[in-house]
Motif scaffolding. Structure first.
Motif, short mmCIF file in Angstrom:
data_model
loop_
_atom_site.label_atom_id
_atom_site.label_comp_id
_atom_site.label_asym_id
_atom_site.label_seq_id
_atom_site.Cartn_x
_atom_site.Cartn_y
_atom_site.Cartn_z
N HIS A 15 9.55 -24.66 1.29
CA HIS A 15 9.93 -25.79 0.43
C HIS A 15 11.46 -25.92 0.35
O HIS A 15 12.01 -27.02 0.42
N ARG A 16 12.13 -24.77 0.21
CA ARG A 16 13.58 -24.82 0.07
C ARG A 16 14.24 -25.28 1.37
O ARG A 16 15.24 -26.01 1.34
N LEU A 17 13.70 -24.84 2.50
CA LEU A 17 14.22 -25.32 3.78
C LEU A 17 14.07 -26.83 3.90
O LEU A 17 14.98 -27.53 4.32
N ARG A 18 12.89 -27.31 3.55
CA ARG A 18 12.61 -28.74 3.65
C ARG A 18 13.57 -29.55 2.78
O ARG A 18 14.05 -30.61 3.17
N ASP A 19 13.87 -29.01 1.59
CA ASP A 19 14.78 -29.71 0.68
C ASP A 19 16.22 -29.70 1.18
O ASP A 19 17.04 -30.51 0.73
N THR A 20 16.54 -28.78 2.09
CA THR A 20 17.90 -28.65 2.59
C THR A 20 18.14 -29.47 3.84
O THR A 20 19.29 -29.69 4.25
N LEU A 21 17.08 -29.96 4.47
CA LEU A 21 17.20 -30.63 5.76
C LEU A 21 17.98 -31.95 5.66
O LEU A 21 17.74 -32.75 4.76
N PRO A 22 18.90 -32.18 6.60
CA PRO A 22 19.56 -33.49 6.68
C PRO A 22 18.64 -34.51 7.35
O PRO A 22 17.53 -34.18 7.78
N LYS A 23 19.12 -35.72 7.47
CA LYS A 23 18.34 -36.78 8.10
C LYS A 23 18.03 -36.43 9.55
O LYS A 23 18.85 -35.86 10.26
N ASP A 24 16.82 -36.74 9.97
CA ASP A 24 16.34 -36.56 11.34
C ASP A 24 16.09 -35.10 11.72
O ASP A 24 15.81 -34.80 12.88
N ALA A 25 16.23 -34.20 10.76
CA ALA A 25 15.97 -32.78 11.05
C ALA A 25 14.53 -32.43 10.68
O ALA A 25 13.88 -33.13 9.90
N PHE A 26 14.02 -31.36 11.27
CA PHE A 26 12.69 -30.88 10.87
C PHE A 26 12.65 -29.36 11.00
O PHE A 26 13.46 -28.74 11.69
N ALA A 27 11.69 -28.74 10.29
CA ALA A 27 11.58 -27.27 10.24
C ALA A 27 10.19 -26.85 10.68
O ALA A 27 9.22 -27.62 10.62
#
Length: 423
Positions: free
Chosen positions: A55-67
């Motif tokens: 969840h924290r990674l997802r909240d940190t992602l910039p536009k067009d990024a994915f985890a």
């Protein structure tokens, strides 16, 4: 998403036609301290932590990024940005900060961190398999440098990896030929100045004569699964040599990974028996990393060694985090003060008090203490006054061959014999 999802999405975003002059960055993320969470709180809490990290990674992602989660506590993040540009602030630093913040899970406050390896595909020029390899190499470099770091892949890493692979191959060949040699450094009684024992030190000289330090080849052996073979060769060679010095004790270092071998005590017992060696003369030296990585396994191995009469010493005390509880729990027969505490006597006015307090702690627990790395008479005097009963260092002798120890031992025995006969 999982690994398959990562591959599918990467194929889409890395299409040169879609990138339009941009670059793709792959970040491999490994959580620091996750194993300790599982060990202390159990796998249910570990699973919840993995979800919270996602969840924290997802909240940190910039536009067009994915985890994606690759497995265990390993994650990957793919970002897309202008060619040659860096996300502002550094995305690696943002990830570090995000995962360093406290996680609240089932009423528990949990702190972890992460190591990150980064690889870049400019204009989609690097295929995913190669990009993952590069990110993985960068990640291992980040972990080797102390964790909690973000490292970008550099082509020089491949040169280092090739060199390491060559060293690994050469070390394997050397071990199969029994080519590791052993030197011995005398251990000195602090009061009498007599040699009471020796510490075995592994040495490796390649066929071209180049000496490879133990700080290098031991790590290679651990990483390549050769540490059991290396460790037992050193132990066997040391026991066979020291059998000729019945009045001297023998200290042999072992890797923390050796204690994870369920047959370790059995192998030590067999080596002692084959050499005809008195187990009470042998001290196995371990570092505190043994106590941290798997304390229960270490305790079983240490108890097994002590049952057959082998002593166990805690090496390099004062260089890390070993506690009073560890000294009590594992029942060490000796403590070796790290050479950094001795070296500090030259430059730190508080070093004497620190050394004295460290030795006093061991003495209070009735654990005898060896001081390592003594190079001057002033250092020798200081550690004697602090309460160390055994001294070791270049002031007394550099590491020498078994033949040189035999010559010294025989000369001392002859001198002692002559002295008795004259009476």
């Amino acid at each position: 998403m999982n690994r398959a999802g990562l591959l599918e999405n990467f194929a889409v975003v890395s299409d040169p036609l879609r990138l339009n002059g941009k670059q793709v960055k792959l970040h491999f993320i490994d959580l620091d301290g996750f194993k300790a969470v599982n060990d202390v709180w159990g796998h249910a809490v570990g699973d919840a932590l993995i979800v919270a990290v996602a969840h924290r990674l997802r909240d940190t992602l910039p536009k067009d990024a994915f985890a994606a989660r690759l497995g265990g506590d390993e994650f990957a993040v793919v970002t897309i940005n202008e060619l040659g540009a860096e996300l502002a602030p550094s995305f690696g630093r943002r990830l570090q900060e995000a995962l360093a913040s406290v996680f609240e899970i089932d009423g528990r406050s949990i702190e972890i961190g992460c190591s990150i390896g980064v690889a870049v595909s400019a204009l989609g020029s690097v295929q995913i398999a190669e990009l993952m390899r590069r990110a993985d190499i960068a990640l291992y470099r980040a972990k080797d440098l102390g964790r909690g770091m973000t490292i970008d892949f550099d082509t020089s890493f491949d040169d280092d990896a090739l060199q390491q692979a060559e060293l690994e191959c050469q070390l394997r060949t050397t071990l199969l030929k029994g080519g590791i040699s052993v030197l011995f450094q005398p251990l000195i009684d602090a009061l009498s100045g007599a040699v009471t024992g020796v510490e075995a030190l592994a040495r490796w000289h390649r066929e071209d004569g180049t000496a490879i330090g133990p700080n290098v080849f031991i790590q290679i052996a651990e990483r390549a699964g050769m540490i059991d073979l290396l460790g037992m060769q050193v132990l066997t060679r040391s026991l066979n040599a020291a059998a000729a010095w019945p009045a001297l004790n023998l200290g042999v270092n072992i890797s923390p990974l050796q204690l994870k071998n369920p047959r370790f005590v059995e192998q030590v017992t067999a080596a002692i028996r084959d050499a005809g060696f008195d187990p009470h003369r042998l001290t196995i030296e371990v570092t505190e990393s043994v106590l941290i990585s798997n304390p229960e396994q270490a305790r079983r191995a240490i108890d097994g060694l002590k049952k057959i009469g082998v002593k166990v010493a805690l090496d390099d005390f004062g260089a890390g985090y070993a506690s009073i509880g560890s000294l009590r729990r594992f029942g060490f027969d000796r403590m070796k003060v790290d050479r950094s505490l001795v070296a500090a006597l030259k430059v730190d006015q508080n070093a004497g008090a620190v050394l004295q307090a460290t030795v006093a702690l061991a003495n209070a627990l009735q654990i005898p203490v060896t001081a390592e790395g003594i190079e001057t008479e002033q250092q020798a005097t200081a550690v004697r006054l602090s309460g160390c009963d055994q001294l070791q260092g270049y002031l007394f002798s550099r590491p020498v061959s078994a033949d040189e120890v035999t010559a010294i031992y025989c000369a001392a025995a002859a001198s002692c014999s002559a002295s008795h006969s004259s009476r």
